[in-house]
Design a protein around this motif. Structure first.
Motif, PDB file in Angstrom:
ATOM      1  N   GLU A   1       6.868  -0.236  -7.347  1.00  0.00           N
ATOM      2  CA  GLU A   1       6.689  -1.370  -8.247  1.00  0.00           C
ATOM      3  C   GLU A   1       7.267  -2.600  -7.559  1.00  0.00           C
ATOM      4  O   GLU A   1       8.280  -2.522  -6.862  1.00  0.00           O
ATOM      5  CB  GLU A   1       7.385  -1.132  -9.580  1.00  0.00           C
ATOM      6  CG  GLU A   1       7.122  -2.251 -10.561  1.00  0.00           C
ATOM      7  CD  GLU A   1       7.657  -2.007 -11.957  1.00  0.00           C
ATOM      8  OE1 GLU A   1       7.657  -2.959 -12.752  1.00  0.00           O
ATOM      9  OE2 GLU A   1       8.081  -0.868 -12.259  1.00  0.00           O
TER      10      GLU A   1
ATOM     11  N   MET B   1       1.911  -6.141 -18.065  1.00  0.00           N
ATOM     12  CA  MET B   1       1.463  -5.396 -16.904  1.00  0.00           C
ATOM     13  C   MET B   1       2.428  -5.643 -15.750  1.00  0.00           C
ATOM     14  O   MET B   1       2.854  -6.755 -15.517  1.00  0.00           O
ATOM     15  CB  MET B   1       0.064  -5.828 -16.489  1.00  0.00           C
ATOM     16  CG  MET B   1      -1.030  -5.530 -17.489  1.00  0.00           C
ATOM     17  SD  MET B   1      -1.475  -3.802 -17.516  1.00  0.00           S
ATOM     18  CE  MET B   1      -2.783  -3.786 -16.349  1.00  0.00           C
ATOM     19  N   ALA B   2       2.716  -4.588 -15.050  1.00  0.00           N
ATOM     20  CA  ALA B   2       3.610  -4.665 -13.892  1.00  0.00           C
ATOM     21  C   ALA B   2       2.780  -4.745 -12.608  1.00  0.00           C
ATOM     22  O   ALA B   2       1.610  -4.352 -12.573  1.00  0.00           O
ATOM     23  CB  ALA B   2       4.508  -3.435 -13.857  1.00  0.00           C
ATOM     24  N   TRP B   3       3.405  -5.239 -11.559  1.00  0.00           N
ATOM     25  CA  TRP B   3       2.776  -5.307 -10.243  1.00  0.00           C
ATOM     26  C   TRP B   3       3.266  -4.130  -9.390  1.00  0.00           C
ATOM     27  O   TRP B   3       4.430  -3.756  -9.464  1.00  0.00           O
ATOM     28  CB  TRP B   3       3.123  -6.617  -9.536  1.00  0.00           C
ATOM     29  CG  TRP B   3       2.379  -7.766 -10.119  1.00  0.00           C
ATOM     30  CD1 TRP B   3       2.822  -8.648 -11.055  1.00  0.00           C
ATOM     31  CD2 TRP B   3       1.044  -8.144  -9.815  1.00  0.00           C
ATOM     32  NE1 TRP B   3       1.844  -9.548 -11.349  1.00  0.00           N
ATOM     33  CE2 TRP B   3       0.738  -9.279 -10.603  1.00  0.00           C
ATOM     34  CE3 TRP B   3       0.060  -7.654  -8.950  1.00  0.00           C
ATOM     35  CZ2 TRP B   3      -0.501  -9.915 -10.552  1.00  0.00           C
ATOM     36  CZ3 TRP B   3      -1.177  -8.294  -8.904  1.00  0.00           C
ATOM     37  CH2 TRP B   3      -1.439  -9.406  -9.691  1.00  0.00           C
TER      38      TRP B   3
ATOM     39  N   GLN C   1      -2.092  -4.594 -10.400  1.00  0.00           N
ATOM     40  CA  GLN C   1      -1.395  -4.461 -11.667  1.00  0.00           C
ATOM     41  C   GLN C   1      -1.746  -3.136 -12.332  1.00  0.00           C
ATOM     42  O   GLN C   1      -2.877  -2.649 -12.228  1.00  0.00           O
ATOM     43  CB  GLN C   1      -1.779  -5.588 -12.628  1.00  0.00           C
ATOM     44  CG  GLN C   1      -1.045  -6.868 -12.361  1.00  0.00           C
ATOM     45  CD  GLN C   1      -1.302  -7.883 -13.445  1.00  0.00           C
ATOM     46  OE1 GLN C   1      -2.429  -8.111 -13.840  1.00  0.00           O
ATOM     47  NE2 GLN C   1      -0.237  -8.511 -13.918  1.00  0.00           N
TER      48      GLN C   1
ATOM     49  N   ALA D   1      -0.167   3.574 -12.378  1.00  0.00           N
ATOM     50  CA  ALA D   1      -0.413   3.097 -11.016  1.00  0.00           C
ATOM     51  C   ALA D   1      -0.632   4.270 -10.069  1.00  0.00           C
ATOM     52  O   ALA D   1      -1.546   4.264  -9.242  1.00  0.00           O
ATOM     53  CB  ALA D   1       0.748   2.230 -10.533  1.00  0.00           C
TER      54      ALA D   1
ATOM     55  N   ARG E   1      -9.649  -5.513 -12.733  1.00  0.00           N
ATOM     56  CA  ARG E   1      -8.297  -5.186 -12.257  1.00  0.00           C
ATOM     57  C   ARG E   1      -7.802  -6.307 -11.351  1.00  0.00           C
ATOM     58  O   ARG E   1      -8.509  -6.779 -10.471  1.00  0.00           O
ATOM     59  CB  ARG E   1      -8.286  -3.875 -11.490  1.00  0.00           C
ATOM     60  CG  ARG E   1      -6.874  -3.503 -11.014  1.00  0.00           C
ATOM     61  CD  ARG E   1      -6.810  -2.149 -10.356  1.00  0.00           C
ATOM     62  NE  ARG E   1      -7.018  -1.059 -11.270  1.00  0.00           N
ATOM     63  CZ  ARG E   1      -6.068  -0.516 -12.042  1.00  0.00           C
ATOM     64  NH1 ARG E   1      -4.842  -0.988 -12.006  1.00  0.00           N
ATOM     65  NH2 ARG E   1      -6.350   0.487 -12.840  1.00  0.00           N
ATOM     66  N   GLN E   2      -6.570  -6.743 -11.575  1.00  0.00           N
ATOM     67  CA  GLN E   2      -5.928  -7.714 -10.693  1.00  0.00           C
ATOM     68  C   GLN E   2      -5.513  -6.960  -9.435  1.00  0.00           C
ATOM     69  O   GLN E   2      -4.666  -6.059  -9.495  1.00  0.00           O
ATOM     70  CB  GLN E   2      -4.720  -8.342 -11.380  1.00  0.00           C
ATOM     71  CG  GLN E   2      -5.079  -9.205 -12.558  1.00  0.00           C
ATOM     72  CD  GLN E   2      -5.896 -10.406 -12.124  1.00  0.00           C
ATOM     73  OE1 GLN E   2      -5.529 -11.149 -11.216  1.00  0.00           O
ATOM     74  NE2 GLN E   2      -7.039 -10.596 -12.776  1.00  0.00           N
TER      75      GLN E   2
ATOM     76  N   SER F   1      -0.169  -0.661 -16.003  1.00  0.00           N
ATOM     77  CA  SER F   1       0.711  -0.703 -17.167  1.00  0.00           C
ATOM     78  C   SER F   1       2.022   0.039 -16.950  1.00  0.00           C
ATOM     79  O   SER F   1       3.009  -0.228 -17.631  1.00  0.00           O
ATOM     80  CB  SER F   1      -0.005  -0.150 -18.394  1.00  0.00           C
ATOM     81  OG  SER F   1      -0.401   1.191 -18.166  1.00  0.00           O
TER      82      SER F   1
END
Length: 102
Positions: A92, A1-3, A64, A71, A41-42, A66
């Motif tokens: 991102e 998972m990306a931020w 976060q 997003a 969800r973070q 995917s």
């Protein structure tokens, strides 16, 4: 998972609303964030203040997802965006240092 980071500022028309008029939108935004966090969800959300701690500098959402597309799809569900009350940007975020958070 990306931020990802979403930044936002009130549109001039939103600033012209009274606090009472904005209140229902802000409550809906906070409820949406709380519901998303409760689902796992973070996410971190907050608003920006000036040197005197006065709000008005906008908001910041770190979360976060995917992918950028996921997003973007998710952030477009924010009640503040749905109501067209803010201008916003999504990017991102690639953390390179820190104390383990996020």
């Amino acid at each position: 998972m990306a931020w990802f980071i979403k930044t936002e500022t009130f549109r001039p028309e939103t600033i012209a609303l009274t606090i009472e008029q904005r209140s229902s939108y802000l409550k809906a935004h906070r409820a949406w964030i709380a519901q998303q966090a409760a689902c796992g969800r973070q996410i971190r959300s907050g608003f920006l203040v000036d040197s005197r701690r006065r709000p008005g500098g906008g908001g910041l959402l770190i979360f976060q997802a995917s992918s950028y597309v996921d997003a973007l799809d998710w952030v477009r569900q924010d009640p503040m965006i749905l109501a067209d009350l803010v201008t916003w940007q999504l990017q991102e975020w690639i953390p390179v240092s820190g104390d383990g958070w996020p």
